[in-house]
Design an enzyme around this catalytic site. Structure first.
Site, PDB file in Angstrom:
ATOM      1  N   ASN A 236       5.248  53.858  43.413  1.00 39.04           N
ATOM      2  CA  ASN A 236       6.496  54.069  42.694  1.00 39.04           C
ATOM      3  C   ASN A 236       7.479  52.943  42.986  1.00 39.04           C
ATOM      4  O   ASN A 236       7.703  52.065  42.149  1.00 39.04           O
ATOM      5  CB  ASN A 236       7.087  55.434  43.067  1.00 39.04           C
ATOM      6  CG  ASN A 236       8.349  55.748  42.298  1.00 39.04           C
ATOM      7  OD1 ASN A 236       8.842  54.933  41.529  1.00 39.04           O
ATOM      8  ND2 ASN A 236       8.892  56.924  42.501  1.00 39.04           N
ATOM      9  N   ASP A 237       8.040  52.930  44.190  1.00 41.61           N
ATOM     10  CA  ASP A 237       9.075  51.941  44.529  1.00 41.61           C
ATOM     11  C   ASP A 237       8.626  50.502  44.293  1.00 41.61           C
ATOM     12  O   ASP A 237       9.435  49.664  43.887  1.00 41.61           O
ATOM     13  CB  ASP A 237       9.474  52.090  46.005  1.00 41.61           C
ATOM     14  CG  ASP A 237      10.275  53.360  46.248  1.00 41.61           C
ATOM     15  OD1 ASP A 237      10.891  53.859  45.285  1.00 41.61           O
ATOM     16  OD2 ASP A 237      10.272  53.852  47.387  1.00 41.61           O
ATOM     17  N   VAL A 238       7.358  50.210  44.520  1.00 43.57           N
ATOM     18  CA  VAL A 238       6.893  48.826  44.415  1.00 43.57           C
ATOM     19  C   VAL A 238       6.830  48.345  42.971  1.00 43.57           C
ATOM     20  O   VAL A 238       6.499  47.188  42.704  1.00 43.57           O
ATOM     21  CB  VAL A 238       5.511  48.616  45.080  1.00 43.57           C
ATOM     22  CG1 VAL A 238       5.590  48.913  46.563  1.00 43.57           C
ATOM     23  CG2 VAL A 238       4.425  49.456  44.422  1.00 43.57           C
TER      24      VAL A 238
ATOM     25  N   SER B 123      12.023  55.471  48.926  1.00 44.69           N
ATOM     26  CA  SER B 123      13.386  54.958  49.068  1.00 44.69           C
ATOM     27  C   SER B 123      14.420  55.944  48.564  1.00 44.69           C
ATOM     28  O   SER B 123      15.602  55.785  48.810  1.00 44.69           O
ATOM     29  CB  SER B 123      13.518  53.657  48.293  1.00 44.69           C
ATOM     30  OG  SER B 123      13.400  53.934  46.916  1.00 44.69           O
TER      31      SER B 123
END
Lengths: 105, 460
Positions: free
Chosen positions: B387-389, B428
Protein backbone atom coordinates in the site's frame (compact mmCIF):
# COMPACT_ATOMS: atom_id res chain seq x y z
CA UNK A 1 53.62 -9.39 28.06
CA UNK A 2 52.07 -6.73 30.29
CA UNK A 3 54.16 -4.00 28.72
CA UNK A 4 52.95 -4.90 25.25
CA UNK A 5 49.24 -4.85 26.06
CA UNK A 6 48.76 -1.42 24.47
CA UNK A 7 50.54 -2.67 21.37
CA UNK A 8 48.21 -5.68 21.22
CA UNK A 9 45.25 -3.34 21.45
CA UNK A 10 46.53 -1.15 18.62
CA UNK A 11 47.03 -4.21 16.42
CA UNK A 12 43.47 -5.28 17.25
CA UNK A 13 42.22 -1.81 16.36
CA UNK A 14 44.13 -1.86 13.05
CA UNK A 15 42.59 -5.21 12.18
CA UNK A 16 39.18 -3.90 13.22
CA UNK A 17 39.22 -0.82 10.98
CA UNK A 18 40.62 -2.67 7.98
CA UNK A 19 37.93 -5.35 8.42
CA UNK A 20 35.22 -2.66 8.60
CA UNK A 21 36.46 -1.23 5.30
CA UNK A 22 36.51 -4.66 3.65
CA UNK A 23 33.03 -5.33 5.06
CA UNK A 24 31.78 -2.02 3.66
CA UNK A 25 32.85 -2.79 0.09
CA UNK A 26 31.94 -6.46 0.16
CA UNK A 27 28.45 -5.84 1.50
CA UNK A 28 27.68 -3.08 -1.00
CA UNK A 29 28.47 -5.58 -3.75
CA UNK A 30 25.77 -7.94 -2.47
CA UNK A 31 22.78 -7.92 -4.78
CA UNK A 32 19.61 -6.64 -3.02
CA UNK A 33 17.76 -9.82 -3.98
CA UNK A 34 20.07 -11.73 -1.66
CA UNK A 35 19.77 -9.47 1.38
CA UNK A 36 17.88 -12.14 3.34
CA UNK A 37 20.53 -14.83 2.74
CA UNK A 38 23.12 -12.18 3.69
CA UNK A 39 21.46 -11.89 7.10
CA UNK A 40 21.47 -15.67 7.38
CA UNK A 41 25.19 -15.94 6.62
CA UNK A 42 26.24 -13.03 8.83
CA UNK A 43 24.17 -14.56 11.60
CA UNK A 44 25.99 -17.86 11.22
CA UNK A 45 29.49 -16.38 11.03
CA UNK A 46 28.97 -13.99 13.95
CA UNK A 47 28.59 -17.15 16.02
CA UNK A 48 32.34 -17.57 15.59
CA UNK A 49 32.34 -16.40 19.23
CA UNK A 50 32.03 -20.15 19.79
CA UNK A 51 35.84 -19.89 19.77
CA UNK A 52 35.68 -17.96 23.04
CA UNK A 53 33.10 -20.33 24.47
CA UNK A 54 35.26 -23.38 23.65
CA UNK A 55 38.25 -21.79 25.40
CA UNK A 56 36.12 -21.26 28.50
CA UNK A 57 34.72 -24.79 28.37
CA UNK A 58 38.13 -26.31 27.66
CA UNK A 59 39.77 -26.90 31.07
CA UNK A 60 39.05 -30.13 32.91
CA UNK A 61 36.87 -30.15 36.01
CA UNK A 62 33.75 -28.10 36.60
CA UNK A 63 33.51 -24.48 37.63
CA UNK A 64 31.29 -21.48 36.89
CA UNK A 65 33.37 -20.40 33.93
CA UNK A 66 33.18 -23.82 32.32
CA UNK A 67 29.39 -23.96 32.66
CA UNK A 68 29.10 -20.52 31.06
CA UNK A 69 31.42 -21.69 28.31
CA UNK A 70 29.34 -24.79 27.60
CA UNK A 71 26.13 -22.75 27.50
CA UNK A 72 27.91 -20.42 25.06
CA UNK A 73 28.90 -23.40 22.90
CA UNK A 74 25.29 -24.66 22.78
CA UNK A 75 23.88 -21.22 21.90
CA UNK A 76 26.50 -20.53 19.25
CA UNK A 77 26.02 -24.01 17.74
CA UNK A 78 22.27 -23.44 17.36
CA UNK A 79 23.17 -20.36 15.34
CA UNK A 80 25.95 -21.89 13.29
CA UNK A 81 23.93 -24.90 12.16
CA UNK A 82 20.68 -22.95 11.95
CA UNK A 83 22.20 -19.97 10.16
CA UNK A 84 24.10 -21.92 7.50
CA UNK A 85 21.23 -24.36 6.89
CA UNK A 86 18.55 -21.72 6.53
CA UNK A 87 20.85 -19.79 4.17
CA UNK A 88 21.42 -22.99 2.21
CA UNK A 89 17.66 -23.45 1.94
CA UNK A 90 17.16 -19.90 0.73
CA UNK A 91 19.98 -20.06 -1.80
CA UNK A 92 18.84 -23.37 -3.25
CA UNK A 93 15.50 -21.72 -4.02
CA UNK A 94 17.30 -19.12 -6.07
CA UNK A 95 18.88 -21.95 -8.04
CA UNK A 96 15.92 -24.24 -8.54
CA UNK A 97 13.69 -21.79 -10.28
CA UNK A 98 16.16 -20.74 -13.00
CA UNK A 99 16.74 -24.36 -13.94
CA UNK A 100 13.02 -25.08 -14.06
CA UNK A 101 12.24 -22.15 -16.29
CA UNK A 102 15.09 -23.04 -18.58
CA UNK A 103 13.64 -26.53 -18.87
CA UNK A 104 10.26 -25.06 -19.66
CA UNK A 105 11.72 -22.94 -22.40
CA UNK B 1 50.10 -21.81 13.21
CA UNK B 2 46.93 -20.94 15.09
CA UNK B 3 47.06 -17.38 13.80
CA UNK B 4 47.44 -18.62 10.21
CA UNK B 5 44.49 -21.01 10.50
CA UNK B 6 42.35 -18.25 12.00
CA UNK B 7 43.40 -15.96 9.15
CA UNK B 8 42.31 -18.57 6.58
CA UNK B 9 39.02 -18.88 8.40
CA UNK B 10 38.53 -15.08 8.33
CA UNK B 11 39.34 -14.95 4.61
CA UNK B 12 36.81 -17.70 3.93
CA UNK B 13 34.16 -15.64 5.76
CA UNK B 14 34.96 -12.65 3.54
CA UNK B 15 34.57 -14.88 0.44
CA UNK B 16 31.28 -16.14 1.87
CA UNK B 17 29.90 -12.60 1.81
CA UNK B 18 31.52 -11.81 -1.53
CA UNK B 19 29.75 -14.82 -3.07
CA UNK B 20 26.41 -13.18 -2.41
CA UNK B 21 27.03 -10.66 -5.18
CA UNK B 22 25.25 -13.06 -7.54
CA UNK B 23 22.79 -15.93 -6.98
CA UNK B 24 25.01 -18.30 -8.98
CA UNK B 25 28.13 -17.72 -6.86
CA UNK B 26 26.21 -17.52 -3.59
CA UNK B 27 25.99 -21.24 -2.88
CA UNK B 28 29.76 -21.60 -3.17
CA UNK B 29 30.02 -18.65 -0.78
CA UNK B 30 27.90 -20.44 1.77
CA UNK B 31 30.19 -23.47 1.54
CA UNK B 32 33.22 -21.21 2.11
CA UNK B 33 31.49 -19.96 5.24
CA UNK B 34 30.92 -23.49 6.52
CA UNK B 35 34.55 -24.47 5.85
CA UNK B 36 35.75 -21.30 7.60
CA UNK B 37 33.67 -22.18 10.65
CA UNK B 38 34.93 -25.77 10.74
CA UNK B 39 38.54 -24.54 10.58
CA UNK B 40 37.86 -22.03 13.38
CA UNK B 41 36.29 -24.64 15.66
CA UNK B 42 38.93 -27.34 15.09
CA UNK B 43 41.79 -24.89 15.46
CA UNK B 44 40.42 -23.88 18.85
CA UNK B 45 39.95 -27.50 19.89
CA UNK B 46 43.67 -28.05 19.24
CA UNK B 47 44.62 -25.55 21.99
CA UNK B 48 46.60 -27.16 24.80
CA UNK B 49 44.21 -25.80 27.42
CA UNK B 50 41.21 -27.36 25.71
CA UNK B 51 40.81 -30.87 27.11
CA UNK B 52 37.14 -31.56 27.71
CA UNK B 53 36.29 -32.82 24.24
CA UNK B 54 33.28 -34.87 25.34
CA UNK B 55 31.49 -32.01 27.02
CA UNK B 56 32.23 -29.62 24.15
CA UNK B 57 31.26 -32.24 21.57
CA UNK B 58 27.99 -32.88 23.38
CA UNK B 59 27.27 -29.14 23.58
CA UNK B 60 27.90 -28.73 19.84
CA UNK B 61 25.67 -31.73 19.07
CA UNK B 62 22.81 -30.43 21.23
CA UNK B 63 23.02 -26.92 19.78
CA UNK B 64 23.53 -28.23 16.27
CA UNK B 65 20.52 -30.53 16.50
CA UNK B 66 18.27 -27.74 17.74
CA UNK B 67 19.54 -25.32 15.11
CA UNK B 68 19.21 -27.81 12.25
CA UNK B 69 15.75 -28.87 13.35
CA UNK B 70 14.52 -25.26 13.42
CA UNK B 71 16.22 -24.26 10.17
CA UNK B 72 14.82 -27.21 8.24
CA UNK B 73 11.30 -26.89 9.61
CA UNK B 74 10.77 -23.14 9.38
CA UNK B 75 8.29 -21.70 6.86
CA UNK B 76 9.90 -19.12 4.57
CA UNK B 77 7.23 -16.59 5.56
CA UNK B 78 8.49 -16.85 9.15
CA UNK B 79 12.08 -15.97 8.19
CA UNK B 80 12.14 -12.51 9.82
CA UNK B 81 11.26 -13.85 13.27
CA UNK B 82 13.71 -16.73 12.85
CA UNK B 83 16.52 -14.30 12.09
CA UNK B 84 15.53 -12.18 15.09
CA UNK B 85 15.57 -15.28 17.32
CA UNK B 86 19.02 -16.24 16.03
CA UNK B 87 20.33 -12.73 16.73
CA UNK B 88 19.15 -13.00 20.32
CA UNK B 89 21.22 -16.19 20.71
CA UNK B 90 24.38 -14.50 19.41
CA UNK B 91 23.84 -11.73 21.95
CA UNK B 92 23.28 -14.17 24.79
CA UNK B 93 26.30 -16.27 23.79
CA UNK B 94 28.44 -13.10 23.87
CA UNK B 95 27.24 -12.38 27.41
CA UNK B 96 28.11 -15.92 28.52
CA UNK B 97 31.56 -15.81 26.95
CA UNK B 98 32.25 -12.48 28.63
CA UNK B 99 31.04 -13.89 31.95
CA UNK B 100 33.24 -16.96 31.50
CA UNK B 101 36.26 -14.73 30.81
CA UNK B 102 35.45 -12.72 33.92
CA UNK B 103 35.22 -15.80 36.17
CA UNK B 104 38.25 -17.56 34.70
CA UNK B 105 40.58 -14.91 33.25
CA UNK B 106 43.52 -17.33 33.34
CA UNK B 107 41.96 -19.51 30.62
CA UNK B 108 41.98 -16.48 28.31
CA UNK B 109 45.34 -15.16 29.60
CA UNK B 110 43.93 -11.75 30.52
CA UNK B 111 45.09 -11.77 34.16
CA UNK B 112 43.92 -13.37 37.41
CA UNK B 113 40.62 -13.23 39.28
CA UNK B 114 40.42 -9.85 41.00
CA UNK B 115 43.29 -8.39 38.98
CA UNK B 116 42.18 -8.58 35.35
CA UNK B 117 43.84 -6.11 32.98
CA UNK B 118 41.98 -2.83 32.76
CA UNK B 119 41.78 -2.88 28.96
CA UNK B 120 40.31 -6.38 29.06
CA UNK B 121 37.73 -5.30 31.62
CA UNK B 122 36.60 -2.39 29.45
CA UNK B 123 36.38 -4.57 26.34
CA UNK B 124 34.62 -7.29 28.29
CA UNK B 125 31.98 -4.97 29.68
CA UNK B 126 31.36 -3.35 26.29
CA UNK B 127 30.94 -6.81 24.74
CA UNK B 128 28.54 -7.73 27.55
CA UNK B 129 26.58 -4.51 27.16
CA UNK B 130 26.12 -4.88 23.39
CA UNK B 131 25.45 -8.60 23.73
CA UNK B 132 22.74 -8.09 26.33
CA UNK B 133 21.04 -5.33 24.29
CA UNK B 134 21.14 -7.56 21.20
CA UNK B 135 19.60 -10.37 23.23
CA UNK B 136 16.62 -8.53 24.70
CA UNK B 137 16.05 -6.31 21.66
CA UNK B 138 15.92 -9.39 19.43
CA UNK B 139 13.59 -11.23 21.79
CA UNK B 140 11.18 -8.31 21.62
CA UNK B 141 11.57 -8.00 17.84
CA UNK B 142 10.85 -11.72 17.61
CA UNK B 143 7.68 -11.27 19.68
CA UNK B 144 6.50 -8.40 17.48
CA UNK B 145 7.21 -10.26 14.24
CA UNK B 146 5.65 -13.49 15.49
CA UNK B 147 2.57 -11.57 16.63
CA UNK B 148 2.97 -12.65 20.28
CA UNK B 149 3.35 -8.98 21.15
CA UNK B 150 1.38 -6.25 19.36
CA UNK B 151 3.37 -4.86 16.44
CA UNK B 152 2.12 -1.39 17.24
CA UNK B 153 4.65 1.07 18.60
CA UNK B 154 4.38 1.55 22.36
CA UNK B 155 5.16 5.14 23.26
CA UNK B 156 5.18 6.76 26.67
CA UNK B 157 6.29 10.02 28.18
CA UNK B 158 9.98 10.81 28.66
CA UNK B 159 10.82 7.60 26.78
CA UNK B 160 14.01 8.93 25.21
CA UNK B 161 15.06 10.71 28.38
CA UNK B 162 14.68 7.46 30.34
CA UNK B 163 16.72 5.55 27.74
CA UNK B 164 19.44 8.21 27.84
CA UNK B 165 19.58 8.06 31.64
CA UNK B 166 19.82 4.26 31.58
CA UNK B 167 22.65 4.53 29.07
CA UNK B 168 24.51 6.93 31.37
CA UNK B 169 23.89 4.55 34.27
CA UNK B 170 25.48 1.73 32.26
CA UNK B 171 28.57 3.84 31.55
CA UNK B 172 28.80 4.63 35.26
CA UNK B 173 28.46 0.91 36.10
CA UNK B 174 31.19 0.01 33.61
CA UNK B 175 33.55 2.51 35.25
CA UNK B 176 32.72 1.04 38.67
CA UNK B 177 33.23 -2.47 37.32
CA UNK B 178 36.65 -1.64 35.94
CA UNK B 179 37.68 -0.20 39.30
CA UNK B 180 36.45 -2.89 41.70
CA UNK B 181 35.86 -5.94 39.42
CA UNK B 182 32.81 -6.98 41.43
CA UNK B 183 30.63 -9.82 40.10
CA UNK B 184 27.54 -8.04 41.44
CA UNK B 185 28.26 -5.04 39.22
CA UNK B 186 28.95 -7.31 36.25
CA UNK B 187 25.49 -8.86 36.53
CA UNK B 188 23.92 -5.47 37.18
CA UNK B 189 25.38 -4.32 33.84
CA UNK B 190 23.84 -7.41 32.21
CA UNK B 191 20.39 -6.80 33.70
CA UNK B 192 20.29 -3.06 33.03
CA UNK B 193 21.48 -3.63 29.43
CA UNK B 194 18.73 -6.21 28.93
CA UNK B 195 16.21 -3.65 30.16
CA UNK B 196 17.61 -1.03 27.77
CA UNK B 197 17.34 -3.48 24.87
CA UNK B 198 13.63 -3.91 25.53
CA UNK B 199 13.06 -0.17 25.88
CA UNK B 200 14.90 0.58 22.64
CA UNK B 201 12.76 -1.75 20.52
CA UNK B 202 9.39 -1.15 22.24
CA UNK B 203 8.52 2.12 20.42
CA UNK B 204 9.30 0.72 16.97
CA UNK B 205 6.34 -0.42 14.89
CA UNK B 206 5.82 -3.49 12.71
CA UNK B 207 6.75 -2.15 9.29
CA UNK B 208 9.93 -0.53 10.64
CA UNK B 209 11.07 -4.03 11.53
CA UNK B 210 13.39 -4.36 8.50
CA UNK B 211 15.50 -1.59 10.02
CA UNK B 212 15.38 -3.08 13.51
CA UNK B 213 16.27 -6.57 12.33
CA UNK B 214 19.22 -5.15 10.35
CA UNK B 215 20.31 -3.06 13.31
CA UNK B 216 20.26 -6.05 15.65
CA UNK B 217 22.23 -7.92 12.99
CA UNK B 218 24.78 -5.15 13.20
CA UNK B 219 24.83 -5.20 17.03
CA UNK B 220 25.44 -8.95 17.10
CA UNK B 221 28.55 -8.26 15.01
CA UNK B 222 29.80 -5.50 17.31
CA UNK B 223 29.22 -7.80 20.30
CA UNK B 224 31.46 -10.42 18.66
CA UNK B 225 34.02 -7.64 18.10
CA UNK B 226 33.93 -6.71 21.78
CA UNK B 227 34.62 -10.32 22.73
CA UNK B 228 37.36 -10.43 20.06
CA UNK B 229 39.13 -7.47 21.67
CA UNK B 230 38.78 -9.07 25.11
CA UNK B 231 40.45 -12.25 23.89
CA UNK B 232 42.85 -10.40 21.51
CA UNK B 233 41.49 -12.70 18.81
CA UNK B 234 41.75 -11.28 15.28
CA UNK B 235 39.31 -13.81 13.83
CA UNK B 236 36.54 -12.58 16.12
CA UNK B 237 37.43 -8.95 15.47
CA UNK B 238 37.39 -9.40 11.68
CA UNK B 239 34.19 -11.43 11.62
CA UNK B 240 32.47 -9.10 14.06
CA UNK B 241 33.43 -6.09 11.95
CA UNK B 242 32.15 -7.76 8.77
CA UNK B 243 28.81 -8.57 10.38
CA UNK B 244 28.61 -5.17 12.03
CA UNK B 245 29.27 -3.38 8.74
CA UNK B 246 26.78 -5.60 6.94
CA UNK B 247 23.98 -4.88 9.40
CA UNK B 248 24.77 -1.16 9.39
CA UNK B 249 24.62 -0.98 5.59
CA UNK B 250 21.33 -2.90 5.50
CA UNK B 251 19.86 -0.53 8.10
CA UNK B 252 20.97 2.41 5.98
CA UNK B 253 19.43 0.96 2.81
CA UNK B 254 16.18 0.22 4.61
CA UNK B 255 15.79 3.63 6.18
CA UNK B 256 16.64 5.27 2.87
CA UNK B 257 13.84 3.19 1.35
CA UNK B 258 11.49 5.00 3.70
CA UNK B 259 13.16 8.40 3.35
CA UNK B 260 13.77 8.47 7.08
CA UNK B 261 16.99 8.72 9.02
CA UNK B 262 18.06 5.74 11.08
CA UNK B 263 17.73 7.96 14.15
CA UNK B 264 14.12 8.74 13.27
CA UNK B 265 13.34 5.03 13.00
CA UNK B 266 15.16 4.21 16.22
CA UNK B 267 13.30 6.90 18.14
CA UNK B 268 10.19 5.12 16.93
CA UNK B 269 6.52 5.83 17.42
CA UNK B 270 5.85 6.07 13.68
CA UNK B 271 2.48 5.01 12.30
CA UNK B 272 -0.25 2.90 13.78
CA UNK B 273 -2.11 5.64 15.64
CA UNK B 274 -3.95 7.42 12.87
CA UNK B 275 -5.67 4.42 11.27
CA UNK B 276 -9.22 5.64 11.64
CA UNK B 277 -8.92 9.42 11.44
CA UNK B 278 -7.11 9.51 8.12
CA UNK B 279 -9.54 7.30 6.22
CA UNK B 280 -12.61 9.26 7.33
CA UNK B 281 -11.87 12.18 5.02
CA UNK B 282 -12.36 9.96 2.03
CA UNK B 283 -15.51 8.18 3.14
CA UNK B 284 -17.61 9.96 0.50
CA UNK B 285 -15.29 9.18 -2.40
CA UNK B 286 -16.21 6.43 -4.81
CA UNK B 287 -14.18 3.28 -5.07
CA UNK B 288 -14.41 1.00 -8.08
CA UNK B 289 -14.70 -2.54 -6.87
CA UNK B 290 -14.05 -5.62 -8.95
CA UNK B 291 -13.86 -9.37 -8.64
CA UNK B 292 -11.51 -12.07 -9.86
CA UNK B 293 -13.19 -12.33 -13.28
CA UNK B 294 -12.76 -8.59 -13.89
CA UNK B 295 -9.11 -8.82 -12.94
CA UNK B 296 -8.56 -11.84 -15.16
CA UNK B 297 -10.23 -10.04 -18.07
CA UNK B 298 -8.17 -6.88 -17.61
CA UNK B 299 -4.88 -8.75 -17.42
CA UNK B 300 -5.66 -11.15 -20.27
CA UNK B 301 -6.09 -8.19 -22.60
CA UNK B 302 -2.85 -6.52 -21.58
CA UNK B 303 0.59 -6.83 -23.14
CA UNK B 304 2.51 -6.25 -19.95
CA UNK B 305 1.82 -6.69 -16.26
CA UNK B 306 3.96 -5.62 -13.33
CA UNK B 307 3.24 -7.34 -10.03
CA UNK B 308 3.98 -5.36 -6.85
CA UNK B 309 4.04 -7.66 -3.81
CA UNK B 310 4.07 -6.48 -0.19
CA UNK B 311 3.84 -7.82 3.31
CA UNK B 312 0.18 -8.77 2.74
CA UNK B 313 1.31 -11.37 0.23
CA UNK B 314 3.58 -12.93 2.87
CA UNK B 315 0.82 -12.95 5.49
CA UNK B 316 -1.61 -14.65 3.10
CA UNK B 317 1.12 -17.04 1.86
CA UNK B 318 -0.02 -16.08 -1.63
CA UNK B 319 3.32 -16.42 -3.43
CA UNK B 320 2.61 -19.83 -5.00
CA UNK B 321 -0.86 -18.88 -6.25
CA UNK B 322 0.62 -15.62 -7.53
CA UNK B 323 3.34 -17.41 -9.48
CA UNK B 324 0.71 -19.72 -11.00
CA UNK B 325 -1.20 -16.65 -12.14
CA UNK B 326 2.01 -15.21 -13.60
CA UNK B 327 2.72 -18.46 -15.45
CA UNK B 328 -0.69 -18.50 -17.14
CA UNK B 329 -0.30 -14.86 -18.17
CA UNK B 330 3.14 -15.62 -19.60
CA UNK B 331 1.71 -18.50 -21.63
CA UNK B 332 -0.74 -16.02 -23.13
CA UNK B 333 2.29 -14.04 -24.31
CA UNK B 334 1.96 -11.32 -21.72
CA UNK B 335 5.14 -9.87 -20.24
CA UNK B 336 5.09 -10.45 -16.46
CA UNK B 337 7.57 -8.85 -14.10
CA UNK B 338 7.79 -8.25 -10.37
CA UNK B 339 8.72 -4.93 -8.76
CA UNK B 340 10.22 -5.03 -5.27
CA UNK B 341 10.33 -1.98 -3.04
CA UNK B 342 13.38 -1.95 -0.71
CA UNK B 343 11.22 -2.03 2.42
CA UNK B 344 8.55 -4.46 1.22
CA UNK B 345 8.06 -7.16 3.84
CA UNK B 346 9.55 -7.44 7.29
CA UNK B 347 13.24 -7.98 6.54
CA UNK B 348 15.65 -6.99 3.76
CA UNK B 349 15.09 -9.18 0.70
CA UNK B 350 12.01 -10.83 2.23
CA UNK B 351 9.92 -10.64 -0.96
CA UNK B 352 12.77 -11.98 -3.13
CA UNK B 353 13.05 -15.09 -0.98
CA UNK B 354 9.30 -15.74 -1.02
CA UNK B 355 9.11 -15.35 -4.80
CA UNK B 356 12.17 -17.58 -5.14
CA UNK B 357 10.43 -20.14 -2.97
CA UNK B 358 7.50 -20.07 -5.40
CA UNK B 359 9.93 -20.66 -8.29
CA UNK B 360 9.69 -17.22 -9.83
CA UNK B 361 12.88 -16.81 -11.93
CA UNK B 362 15.03 -14.09 -10.37
CA UNK B 363 15.50 -12.38 -13.74
CA UNK B 364 11.82 -11.40 -13.57
CA UNK B 365 12.16 -9.86 -10.11
CA UNK B 366 13.42 -6.27 -10.31
CA UNK B 367 14.38 -3.61 -7.81
CA UNK B 368 12.76 -0.19 -7.65
CA UNK B 369 15.51 1.60 -9.60
CA UNK B 370 15.51 -1.02 -12.33
CA UNK B 371 11.80 -1.06 -13.08
CA UNK B 372 10.33 2.27 -12.03
CA UNK B 373 10.76 3.92 -15.43
CA UNK B 374 8.82 1.07 -17.07
CA UNK B 375 5.48 1.77 -15.40
CA UNK B 376 4.34 4.38 -17.99
CA UNK B 377 4.76 1.70 -20.70
CA UNK B 378 2.93 -0.89 -18.67
CA UNK B 379 -0.74 -1.66 -19.04
CA UNK B 380 -1.56 -3.28 -15.73
CA UNK B 381 0.01 -2.96 -12.28
CA UNK B 382 -1.10 -5.73 -9.98
CA UNK B 383 -0.52 -4.61 -6.39
CA UNK B 384 -0.86 -7.43 -3.90
CA UNK B 385 -0.57 -6.77 -0.19
CA UNK B 386 1.32 -3.50 -0.61
CA UNK B 387 0.00 0.00 0.00
CA UNK B 388 2.28 2.79 1.26
CA UNK B 389 5.03 1.94 -1.23
CA UNK B 390 2.68 2.87 -4.10
CA UNK B 391 1.16 5.99 -2.57
CA UNK B 392 1.69 9.03 -4.84
CA UNK B 393 1.21 11.29 -1.80
CA UNK B 394 4.87 10.55 -1.08
CA UNK B 395 5.70 12.68 -4.13
CA UNK B 396 3.05 15.39 -3.97
CA UNK B 397 1.79 15.95 -0.43
CA UNK B 398 4.41 17.68 1.68
CA UNK B 399 2.32 17.30 4.83
CA UNK B 400 2.14 13.53 4.47
CA UNK B 401 4.23 11.49 6.92
CA UNK B 402 5.55 9.46 4.01
CA UNK B 403 6.51 12.50 1.89
CA UNK B 404 9.83 11.97 0.14
CA UNK B 405 9.76 8.19 0.39
CA UNK B 406 10.72 6.59 -2.93
CA UNK B 407 7.65 4.84 -4.33
CA UNK B 408 6.83 2.48 -7.17
CA UNK B 409 5.07 4.60 -9.81
CA UNK B 410 2.14 2.25 -10.33
CA UNK B 411 -0.14 5.24 -10.94
CA UNK B 412 1.63 5.81 -14.27
CA UNK B 413 0.49 2.47 -15.68
CA UNK B 414 -2.78 2.37 -17.63
CA UNK B 415 -4.69 0.55 -14.94
CA UNK B 416 -4.04 -0.56 -11.41
CA UNK B 417 -5.43 -3.60 -9.64
CA UNK B 418 -5.24 -3.53 -5.84
CA UNK B 419 -5.63 -6.78 -3.93
CA UNK B 420 -6.48 -5.81 -0.35
CA UNK B 421 -8.43 -7.20 2.52
CA UNK B 422 -10.22 -3.92 3.24
CA UNK B 423 -9.99 -0.17 2.71
CA UNK B 424 -7.80 0.16 5.80
CA UNK B 425 -4.78 2.40 5.51
CA UNK B 426 -1.26 1.05 5.35
CA UNK B 427 1.28 1.08 8.12
CA UNK B 428 1.86 4.81 7.89
CA UNK B 429 -1.83 5.46 8.58
CA UNK B 430 -2.03 7.53 5.39
CA UNK B 431 -4.90 7.12 2.97
CA UNK B 432 -3.94 6.17 -0.57
CA UNK B 433 -5.55 8.41 -3.19
CA UNK B 434 -4.83 5.77 -5.81
CA UNK B 435 -7.80 3.75 -4.52
CA UNK B 436 -10.22 6.42 -5.77
CA UNK B 437 -8.83 6.90 -9.27
CA UNK B 438 -10.87 5.93 -12.34
CA UNK B 439 -8.28 3.49 -13.61
CA UNK B 440 -7.99 1.68 -10.29
CA UNK B 441 -9.96 -1.45 -9.49
CA UNK B 442 -10.05 -2.70 -5.92
CA UNK B 443 -10.10 -6.46 -5.44
CA UNK B 444 -11.18 -7.07 -1.85
CA UNK B 445 -10.38 -10.39 -0.26
CA UNK B 446 -7.64 -12.68 0.90
CA UNK B 447 -4.59 -12.36 -1.37
CA UNK B 448 -4.15 -16.10 -1.82
CA UNK B 449 -7.81 -16.81 -2.52
CA UNK B 450 -7.96 -13.89 -4.96
CA UNK B 451 -4.98 -15.24 -6.93
CA UNK B 452 -6.50 -18.71 -7.01
CA UNK B 453 -9.81 -17.30 -8.26
CA UNK B 454 -8.03 -15.29 -10.94
CA UNK B 455 -6.18 -18.45 -12.01
CA UNK B 456 -9.53 -20.24 -12.31
CA UNK B 457 -11.06 -17.48 -14.45
CA UNK B 458 -7.93 -17.29 -16.60
CA UNK B 459 -7.92 -21.01 -17.29
CA UNK B 460 -11.63 -21.30 -18.04
Amino acid sequence: MEAHSSEVFVIGLTVFFLACIIGYYVVWSVTPALHSPLMGVTNAISSVIIVGAILAAGPQGFDTSKIFGLIGVVLASVNIFGGFLVTYRMLSMFKKKTKKTKEKE
Amino acid sequence: MVAILYLISALLFIFALRGLSHPESSRMGNIFGVIGMIIAVFTTLMFKSVLSYYEIGAAILIGGAIGSFIALRIEMTALPQLVAAFHSLVGLAAVFVAAAAFYDPVAFSIGKVGSIKTASLVEMSIGTFIGAITFSGSVLAFGKLQGTISGKPIVFKFQHLINALIFLLIIFLIVLFVINQSPTIFWTIVIVSILLGFLVVIPIGGADMPVVVSMLNSYSGWAACGIGFTLSNNLLIITGALVGASGAILSYIMSKGMNRSIINVVLGGFGGEQDTSASKDNSDKIVKQGNAEDAAYIMKNADSVIIVPGYGMAVAQAQHALREMGDILKKEGIEVRYAIHPVAGRMPGHMNVLLAEANVPYEEVLELDEINHDFPMTEVSFVIGANDVTNPAAKTDESSPIFGMPILDVEKSQSVLFVKRSMATGYSGVDNELFYRDNTTMLFGDAKKMCEDIVKSLSS
